[in-house]
Design a protein around this motif. Structure first.
Motif, PDB file in Angstrom:
ATOM      1  N   PHE A   1       0.834  -1.193   0.000  1.00 52.15           N
ATOM      2  CA  PHE A   1       0.000   0.000   0.000  1.00 52.15           C
ATOM      3  C   PHE A   1       0.872   1.247   0.000  1.00 52.15           C
ATOM      4  N   PHE A  19      -4.784   6.211   1.802  1.00 50.67           N
ATOM      5  CA  PHE A  19      -4.159   5.029   1.226  1.00 50.67           C
ATOM      6  C   PHE A  19      -4.587   4.815  -0.221  1.00 50.67           C
ATOM      7  N   GLY A  20      -3.703   4.198  -0.999  1.00 55.02           N
ATOM      8  CA  GLY A  20      -4.098   3.657  -2.275  1.00 55.02           C
ATOM      9  C   GLY A  20      -4.835   2.344  -2.068  1.00 55.02           C
ATOM     10  N   THR A  21      -5.281   1.737  -3.150  1.00 55.22           N
ATOM     11  CA  THR A  21      -6.088   0.525  -3.057  1.00 55.22           C
ATOM     12  C   THR A  21      -5.256  -0.737  -2.841  1.00 55.22           C
ATOM     13  N   GLY A  47     -10.087  -5.903  -0.679  1.00 54.69           N
ATOM     14  CA  GLY A  47      -9.656  -5.379  -1.967  1.00 54.69           C
ATOM     15  C   GLY A  47      -9.457  -3.876  -2.009  1.00 54.69           C
ATOM     16  N   GLN A  48      -9.611  -3.219  -0.871  1.00 55.49           N
ATOM     17  CA  GLN A  48      -9.444  -1.766  -0.819  1.00 55.49           C
ATOM     18  C   GLN A  48      -8.386  -1.381   0.198  1.00 55.49           C
ATOM     19  N   GLY A  49      -7.957  -0.137   0.125  1.00 55.01           N
ATOM     20  CA  GLY A  49      -7.060   0.378   1.134  1.00 55.01           C
ATOM     21  C   GLY A  49      -7.828   0.787   2.382  1.00 55.01           C
ATOM     22  N   PRO A  50      -7.138   0.867   3.507  1.00 50.94           N
ATOM     23  CA  PRO A  50      -7.806   1.285   4.746  1.00 50.94           C
ATOM     24  C   PRO A  50      -8.384   2.692   4.626  1.00 50.94           C
TER      25      PRO A  50
END
Lengths: 113, 112
Positions: free
Chosen positions: A89, A103-105, B40-43
């Protein structure tokens, strides 16, 4: 508002291959930039960081350079190992106000023996 | 130095039930954060405390989520009632300076 964009995964590499994971950001101020790594079933671990333009963060063979002119913070490693398989991340910390992270994904890396 | 502790590690509940998560930050860290990480995502930041005061809760769904940090140390995050879309990993982090955050292992919540 501030945002972070990472390259889509998954990235699959053979052991000892060169790794690049792209990260670009949008921010109104001068953020600090981070790479975190998340191994399966675990929380996020700080991998490296850079706090100002042209700084290079490095740790465990990984490195990334804070490029203000291209608003980028790409992660690189010269020779990946199977143990590097994880989700990576990219994040920024706004240096004005609350210093919260954006954050990015995340980019999943899989390294094959 | 002990890291950020969280419990439980896993929780499965039915929708409309309530659930609570606990976090103990690194000793001496004044700032504490709760994040929601959907698969599948960021925090995504839910709430940030500085000592026992709230700094940012702009993304906390206050109709069902609540958090407190009594005495400026441990913190609890509660969801009541839970919805299916609350299924996620809830991460707690703490920081000493304004810069680097240290994360706990997270609590994986499944809402059925």
């Amino acid at each position: 508002g501030d945002s972070v964009t990472q390259m889509e995964g998954p990235v699959t590499l053979s052991e000892e291959a060169f790794l690049t994971i792209n990260c670009t950001y949008t921010a109104t101020g001068y953020p600090s930039l981070f790479w975190y790594v998340q191994y399966p079933g675990e929380g996020l671990q700080l991998l490296l960081k850079a706090t100002k333009a042209d700084d290079k963060g490095s740790n465990k063979g990984f490195e990334a350079t804070y490029r203000k002119e291209t608003t980028s913070f790409h992660l690189e490693k010269g020779s990946v190992q199977v143990s590097d398989s994880a989700v990576y991340f990219c994040a920024l910390s706004d240096q004005t106000g609350t210093y919260k992270y954006i954050f990015g994904t995340g980019t999943r890396l899989k390294v094959l023996a | 130095e002990a890291g950020v502790a969280q419990s439980p590690r896993y929780k499965i509940i039915e929708k409309r039930q309530s659930v609570a998560f606990w976090c103990n930050p690194i000793s001496g860290h004044a700032t504490l954060y709760w994040y929601q990480q959907i698969l599948g995502q960021g925090p995504k930041l839910l709430i940030q405390f500085q000592n026992n005061g709230v700094v940012d809760d702009s993304q906390l769904p206050k109709d069902r989520f609540s958090a407190e940090r009594l005495k400026g140390v441990d913190s609890t995050l509660k969801i009541q009632p839970a919805k299916l879309e609350d299924s996620a990993v809830y991460l707690c982090a703490s920081s000493l300076t304004a810069d680097t955050q240290y994360f706990g292992p997270g609590t994986r919540l499944t809402v059925l």
